[in-house]
Design an enzyme around this catalytic site. Structure first.
Site, PDB file in Angstrom:
ATOM      1  N   ASP A   1      -2.446  -1.273  -3.943  1.00  0.00           N
ATOM      2  CA  ASP A   1      -3.598  -0.361  -3.915  1.00  0.00           C
ATOM      3  C   ASP A   1      -3.718   0.496  -5.181  1.00  0.00           C
ATOM      4  O   ASP A   1      -4.537   0.197  -6.032  1.00  0.00           O
ATOM      5  CB  ASP A   1      -3.685   0.446  -2.602  1.00  0.00           C
ATOM      6  CG  ASP A   1      -2.464   1.279  -2.262  1.00  0.00           C
ATOM      7  OD1 ASP A   1      -1.512   1.321  -3.066  1.00  0.00           O
ATOM      8  OD2 ASP A   1      -2.465   1.917  -1.185  1.00  0.00           O
TER       9      ASP A   1
ATOM     10  N   SER B   1       0.846  -1.193   0.000  1.00  0.00           N
ATOM     11  CA  SER B   1       0.000   0.000   0.000  1.00  0.00           C
ATOM     12  C   SER B   1       0.877   1.237   0.000  1.00  0.00           C
ATOM     13  O   SER B   1       2.021   1.198   0.438  1.00  0.00           O
ATOM     14  CB  SER B   1      -0.908   0.015   1.237  1.00  0.00           C
ATOM     15  OG  SER B   1      -1.570   1.260   1.336  1.00  0.00           O
ATOM     16  N   HIS B   2       0.332   2.353  -0.485  1.00  0.00           N
ATOM     17  CA  HIS B   2       1.034   3.630  -0.339  1.00  0.00           C
ATOM     18  C   HIS B   2       1.249   3.951   1.136  1.00  0.00           C
ATOM     19  O   HIS B   2       2.205   4.613   1.504  1.00  0.00           O
ATOM     20  CB  HIS B   2       0.219   4.750  -0.982  1.00  0.00           C
ATOM     21  CG  HIS B   2       0.402   4.852  -2.470  1.00  0.00           C
ATOM     22  ND1 HIS B   2       0.146   3.811  -3.319  1.00  0.00           N
ATOM     23  CD2 HIS B   2       0.848   5.872  -3.244  1.00  0.00           C
ATOM     24  CE1 HIS B   2       0.400   4.191  -4.571  1.00  0.00           C
ATOM     25  NE2 HIS B   2       0.835   5.440  -4.549  1.00  0.00           N
ATOM     26  N   SER B   3       0.322   3.467   1.959  1.00  0.00           N
ATOM     27  CA  SER B   3       0.374   3.777   3.386  1.00  0.00           C
ATOM     28  C   SER B   3       0.891   2.589   4.181  1.00  0.00           C
ATOM     29  O   SER B   3       0.311   1.501   4.131  1.00  0.00           O
ATOM     30  CB  SER B   3      -1.038   4.143   3.867  1.00  0.00           C
ATOM     31  OG  SER B   3      -1.141   3.929   5.261  1.00  0.00           O
TER      32      SER B   3
END
Lengths: 129, 205
Positions: free
Chosen positions: A70, A11-13
């Site tokens: 994502d 994920s980016h996060s």
């Protein structure tokens, strides 16, 4: 090395990646190897192909590895990561077209039953319209 | 002669990197309007890694230097522009021996544009960097007595032409109709690099 298909969550996060991996653990315990990575090389929101490659290596299984991503940059960086692997290993990695959280959880459940990489991905991809 | 070639390679890498870094804030502002606002800072981080390696890069034949520069972008950028620009430069490097003539450059550039298309699963007219790279490839292929002037003009027109487009790929596509009316940040960073390379060819950078 696991007999089960490995799962990688990108994920980016970092928080999203860690949280999704926790949900996978809750479903299937430690049986299915699962790694997660999030954040760009500077530690901000984004993704890092080297960390993705390392995550794939860390859950390596001869049954293959299913990767969940994502947004756009995550998918492309995952592709770059696969290209950095030994080509024989790269052939056994699939980037699944499925939502990252639901896809990873369903894929891990499928993998825990001893399914092949193709079956694992197909089950997760049923979530995508 | 060898020293001249090395110096030319050095300038061909340094000028575009410095140009984009100098415009990092502008790129971020453009990206804040229709994307996730990280294009400037991400490109800056990647290109600073390229500049930090400049001495070593300039020692390599141009093709090898471009491949290595592309790898820095892939590993340091961390956003979509990393794999996209990384693929552009790595593919360009694959197609070039050393300092190319126009026809060689046109062939290698076309192959690199195709590689970016494949990497982004994208095409022209989707409000991306391809909307500058495609026209630049055409201008290179057509050739001109005043090639750098033609390239600058085509790239500038191409950036402006992204403004009314609705984004089909990238984060901007999530905005649908609201992506219209803004210049695409990736198209702008591509134009900046084209201009900087033209400066080098004209002996101005």
């Amino acid at each position: 090395m696991s007999q089960f298909v490995g799962i990688v969550i990108v994920s980016h996060s970092p928080d999203v990646a860690r949280g999704a991996a926790a949900m996978v653990r809750q479903m299937v315990g430690e049986e299915v190897p699962c790694a997660f990575t999030g954040g760009n090389p500077a530690g901000d929101l984004g993704t890092d192909p080297l960390k993705i490659r390392d995550a794939i290596e860390s859950v390596w299984s001869e049954a293959g590895v299913a990767v969940f991503v994502d947004l756009g940059g995550a998918e492309m960086n995952a592709e770059m990561a696969v290209e950095m692997l030994d080509p024989a290993r790269g052939e056994k990695v699939r980037i699944c077209n499925a939502p990252v959280v639901e896809g990873a959880v369903i894929a891990a459940s499928e993998a825990a039953g001893g399914s092949t990489l193709e079956q694992v991905c197909a089950t997760a991809e049923e979530l995508s319209p | 002669m060898m020293a001249d070639v090395r110096d030319l390679r050095r300038r061909l890498i340094k000028a575009p990197a410095e140009r984009v870094i100098a415009h990092a804030e502008e790129l971020t502002t453009l990206d804040q309007a229709i994307g996730d606002g990280d294009h400037g800072i991400n490109m800056k981080r990647g290109l600073e890694a390229v500049l930090a390696d400049l001495d070593k890069l300039a020692e390599k034949p141009l093709g090898e230097a471009l491949k290595a520069a592309g790898m820095h972008l892939v590993t340091k950028v961390g956003g979509a522009s990393g794999p996209l620009y990384g693929t552009l430069f790595m593919s360009l490097g694959k197609g070039l021996a050393d300092i190319p003539d126009r026809a060689q450059m046109a062939n290698a550039f076309r192959a690199a544009v195709d590689a970016v298309k494949a990497r982004g699963k994208s095409d022209f007219g989707m409000k991306t960097m391809l909307d500058v790279l495609g026209p630049v490839a055409e201008t290179l292929e057509a050739g001109s007595a005043e090639l750098t002037t033609a390239l600058r003009q085509r790239a500038a027109d191409a950036v402006a032409a992204t403004k009314p487009l609705q984004a089909i790929r990238g984060r901007a596509s999530f905005l649908g109709e609201r992506s219209k009316g803004h210049i695409d940040p990736g198209a702008r960073s591509s134009q900046l690099m084209v201009e900087a390379v033209c400066d080098v060819i004209e002996g101005r950078a």
